[in-house]
Enzyme design. Structure first.
Site, mmCIF file in Angstrom:
data_model
loop_
_atom_site.group_PDB
_atom_site.id
_atom_site.type_symbol
_atom_site.label_atom_id
_atom_site.label_comp_id
_atom_site.label_asym_id
_atom_site.label_seq_id
_atom_site.Cartn_x
_atom_site.Cartn_y
_atom_site.Cartn_z
ATOM 1 N N ASN A 1 0.865 -1.184 0.000
ATOM 2 C CA ASN A 1 0.000 0.000 0.000
ATOM 3 C C ASN A 1 0.904 1.237 0.000
ATOM 4 O O ASN A 1 1.714 1.430 0.918
ATOM 5 C CB ASN A 1 -0.898 -0.031 1.249
ATOM 6 C CG ASN A 1 -1.804 1.177 1.322
ATOM 7 O OD1 ASN A 1 -1.375 2.291 1.077
ATOM 8 N ND2 ASN A 1 -3.055 0.966 1.670
ATOM 9 N N HIS B 1 1.078 6.224 1.718
ATOM 10 C CA HIS B 1 1.872 7.087 2.595
ATOM 11 C C HIS B 1 2.922 7.881 1.828
ATOM 12 O O HIS B 1 3.371 8.931 2.283
ATOM 13 C CB HIS B 1 2.509 6.260 3.712
ATOM 14 C CG HIS B 1 1.456 5.541 4.501
ATOM 15 N ND1 HIS B 1 0.600 6.201 5.356
ATOM 16 C CD2 HIS B 1 1.069 4.255 4.502
ATOM 17 C CE1 HIS B 1 -0.262 5.334 5.856
ATOM 18 N NE2 HIS B 1 -0.001 4.154 5.357
ATOM 19 N N HIS C 1 -5.393 3.785 -2.103
ATOM 20 C CA HIS C 1 -6.747 4.133 -1.631
ATOM 21 C C HIS C 1 -7.088 5.525 -2.141
ATOM 22 O O HIS C 1 -6.488 6.515 -1.721
ATOM 23 C CB HIS C 1 -6.735 4.095 -0.089
ATOM 24 C CG HIS C 1 -8.075 4.302 0.533
ATOM 25 N ND1 HIS C 1 -8.280 4.144 1.886
ATOM 26 C CD2 HIS C 1 -9.282 4.655 0.024
ATOM 27 C CE1 HIS C 1 -9.552 4.384 2.176
ATOM 28 N NE2 HIS C 1 -10.179 4.701 1.056
ATOM 29 N N ARG D 1 -9.308 8.175 -1.651
ATOM 30 C CA ARG D 1 -10.307 8.601 -0.658
ATOM 31 C C ARG D 1 -11.147 9.727 -1.229
ATOM 32 O O ARG D 1 -10.685 10.509 -2.072
ATOM 33 C CB ARG D 1 -9.613 9.083 0.626
ATOM 34 C CG ARG D 1 -8.865 7.986 1.356
ATOM 35 C CD ARG D 1 -8.353 8.495 2.688
ATOM 36 N NE ARG D 1 -9.402 8.553 3.664
ATOM 37 C CZ ARG D 1 -9.566 7.671 4.659
ATOM 38 N NH1 ARG D 1 -8.716 6.689 4.822
ATOM 39 N NH2 ARG D 1 -10.563 7.804 5.490
ATOM 40 N N ARG E 1 -6.998 12.979 0.290
ATOM 41 C CA ARG E 1 -5.940 13.457 1.198
ATOM 42 C C ARG E 1 -4.553 12.955 0.788
ATOM 43 O O ARG E 1 -3.557 13.549 1.149
ATOM 44 C CB ARG E 1 -6.243 13.078 2.638
ATOM 45 C CG ARG E 1 -6.148 11.595 2.916
ATOM 46 C CD ARG E 1 -6.240 11.295 4.382
ATOM 47 N NE ARG E 1 -7.574 11.495 4.902
ATOM 48 C CZ ARG E 1 -8.023 10.877 6.004
ATOM 49 N NH1 ARG E 1 -7.215 10.082 6.689
ATOM 50 N NH2 ARG E 1 -9.233 11.046 6.431
ATOM 51 N N GLU F 1 -8.273 0.610 -3.522
ATOM 52 C CA GLU F 1 -9.078 0.594 -2.299
ATOM 53 C C GLU F 1 -10.020 1.788 -2.357
ATOM 54 O O GLU F 1 -9.591 2.894 -2.688
ATOM 55 C CB GLU F 1 -8.101 0.729 -1.130
ATOM 56 C CG GLU F 1 -8.602 0.192 0.171
ATOM 57 C CD GLU F 1 -7.569 0.423 1.260
ATOM 58 O OE1 GLU F 1 -6.410 -0.012 1.108
ATOM 59 O OE2 GLU F 1 -7.922 1.060 2.259
ATOM 60 N N THR G 1 -8.298 3.658 7.784
ATOM 61 C CA THR G 1 -9.519 2.854 7.799
ATOM 62 C C THR G 1 -9.664 2.198 9.170
ATOM 63 O O THR G 1 -8.779 1.472 9.608
ATOM 64 C CB THR G 1 -9.454 1.771 6.701
ATOM 65 O OG1 THR G 1 -8.990 2.383 5.496
ATOM 66 C CG2 THR G 1 -10.820 1.166 6.462
ATOM 67 N N GLU H 1 -10.845 -9.363 2.613
ATOM 68 C CA GLU H 1 -9.590 -8.987 3.266
ATOM 69 C C GLU H 1 -9.900 -8.859 4.746
ATOM 70 O O GLU H 1 -10.713 -8.024 5.158
ATOM 71 C CB GLU H 1 -9.044 -7.669 2.712
ATOM 72 C CG GLU H 1 -7.749 -7.275 3.427
ATOM 73 C CD GLU H 1 -7.021 -6.101 2.793
ATOM 74 O OE1 GLU H 1 -7.083 -5.942 1.557
ATOM 75 O OE2 GLU H 1 -6.391 -5.340 3.551
ATOM 76 N N HIS I 1 -3.708 -4.450 7.461
ATOM 77 C CA HIS I 1 -3.825 -3.347 8.411
ATOM 78 C C HIS I 1 -2.956 -3.595 9.635
ATOM 79 O O HIS I 1 -3.141 -4.569 10.347
ATOM 80 C CB HIS I 1 -5.268 -3.083 8.861
ATOM 81 C CG HIS I 1 -5.525 -1.610 8.996
ATOM 82 N ND1 HIS I 1 -5.054 -0.884 10.051
ATOM 83 C CD2 HIS I 1 -6.144 -0.737 8.180
ATOM 84 C CE1 HIS I 1 -5.391 0.375 9.885
ATOM 85 N NE2 HIS I 1 -6.039 0.496 8.752
HETATM 86 N N1 PXP Z 1 -5.716 -2.983 3.817
HETATM 87 C C1 PXP Z 1 -6.670 -2.026 3.936
HETATM 88 C C2 PXP Z 1 -8.062 -2.350 3.511
HETATM 89 C C3 PXP Z 1 -6.349 -0.748 4.430
HETATM 90 O O1 PXP Z 1 -7.315 0.191 4.566
HETATM 91 C C4 PXP Z 1 -5.001 -0.466 4.751
HETATM 92 C C5 PXP Z 1 -4.632 0.920 5.205
HETATM 93 O O2 PXP Z 1 -4.824 1.838 4.174
HETATM 94 C C6 PXP Z 1 -4.047 -1.477 4.606
HETATM 95 C C7 PXP Z 1 -4.435 -2.732 4.159
HETATM 96 C C8 PXP Z 1 -2.615 -1.267 4.948
HETATM 97 O O3 PXP Z 1 -2.508 -0.994 6.313
HETATM 98 P P1 PXP Z 1 -1.137 -0.498 6.930
HETATM 99 O O4 PXP Z 1 -0.815 0.806 6.261
HETATM 100 O O5 PXP Z 1 -1.426 -0.365 8.378
HETATM 101 O O6 PXP Z 1 -0.112 -1.548 6.619
#
Ligand code: PXP
Length: 239
Positions: free
Chosen positions: A6, A9, A42, A44, A48, A69, A100, A150, A189
């Site tokens: 992901n 960031h 993602h 959003r 953001r 996402e 999330t 997931e 997550h």
């Molecule tokens: N899966 C989903 C559905 C998420 O919302 C996120 C966070 O955006 C992640 C995975 C990845 O989570 P993390 O950034 O905590 O590794």
């Protein structure tokens, strides 16, 4: 088991300064070079971090399957249908949340989730539903026609040592149940190098989607080199 990275960031860092770098596309290309299996981003509603243009470029200009996402918002569903990512992961989204915060309530929002799943599937997009480790929710996922869930691992990852065993039991039971229904099981997550050992006790995992911990670690893995590069570039100063 596969790794989806992901890269939200990285876009957060870019948006903090309004610059064009660091570019999530370059990030995805590096992840591919490192052996990752897919890229998650993602989009959003408040934009953001990831922007519309990122999604189009991530679909077209890097080699990995894109997992988009998104929340069930009409304008974002339209973008998904335009971009046609390999997969969409439907998540709940609240304006004020830092990230999330929980899984989809598939039972309460069954009709809208099912119709969105059907629209996406008909367009050839695979759909995954981000859910808590709850059997009623997982049964409802199956009824929407989605082929993948997931599992939300954030509660397990954030739990103290005393609570972790209970959370893990729920995750294991949920993964077994989803698998018995023929659903593909992903998880994500809060996963990092410290808690990965626990996560690997969950059976039937297909893909782990990991973001924050990998990007944070990349800062420390790369910081020494970045400082040395800057010092080297300053070396010839004669003023
Ligand atoms: N899966 C989903 C559905 C998420 O919302 C996120 C966070 O955006 C992640 C995975 C990845 O989570 P993390 O950034 O905590 O590794």
């Amino acid at each position: 088991m596969k790794l989806g990275v992901n890269i939200d960031h990285v876009a957060t860092l870019r948006q903090a300064r309004g610059t064009v770098y660091p570019d999530p596309l370059d990030t995805a290309i590096l992840c591919a070079r490192a052996g990752a299996h897919s890229i998650t981003a993602h989009l959003r509603e408040d934009r953001r971090h990831i922007q519309d243009d990122d999604i189009f470029r991530l679909k077209e200009l890097q080699p990995l399957p894109l997992n988009l996402e998104m929340a069930i918002v009409e304008s974002i569903v339209e973008i998904a249908l335009d971009v046609l990512p390999a997969e969409v992961c439907l998540v709940p989204e609240k304006r004020q949340e830092l990230t999330t915060e929980g899984g989809l309530d598939v039972v309460a929002h069954f009709d809208s989730i099912k119709s969105t799943v059907q629209i996406l599937l008909e367009s050839g997009i695979d759909v995954s539903l981000f859910v808590d480790a709850d059997e009623m929710t997982i049964a409802a996922c199956k009824d929407t026609g989605a082929r993948t869930i997931e599992l939300h691992t954030g509660t397990y990852c954030d739990a103290g040592p005393n609570e972790r065993a209970v959370q893990m039991e729920q995750l294991i039971r949920a993964a077994d149940y989803a698998h018995s229904l023929g659903l593909r099981v992903n998880a994500g997550h809060g996963i990092n190098l410290e808690n990965l050992g626990g996560i690997l006790c969950i059976p039937h995992l297909d893909t782990l989607n990991i973001g924050h911990s990998i990007i944070c670690r990349a800062v420390f893995e790369g910081l020494e080199k970045a400082v040395k590069e800057m010092l080297e570039a300053m070396q010839d100063y004669e003023g």
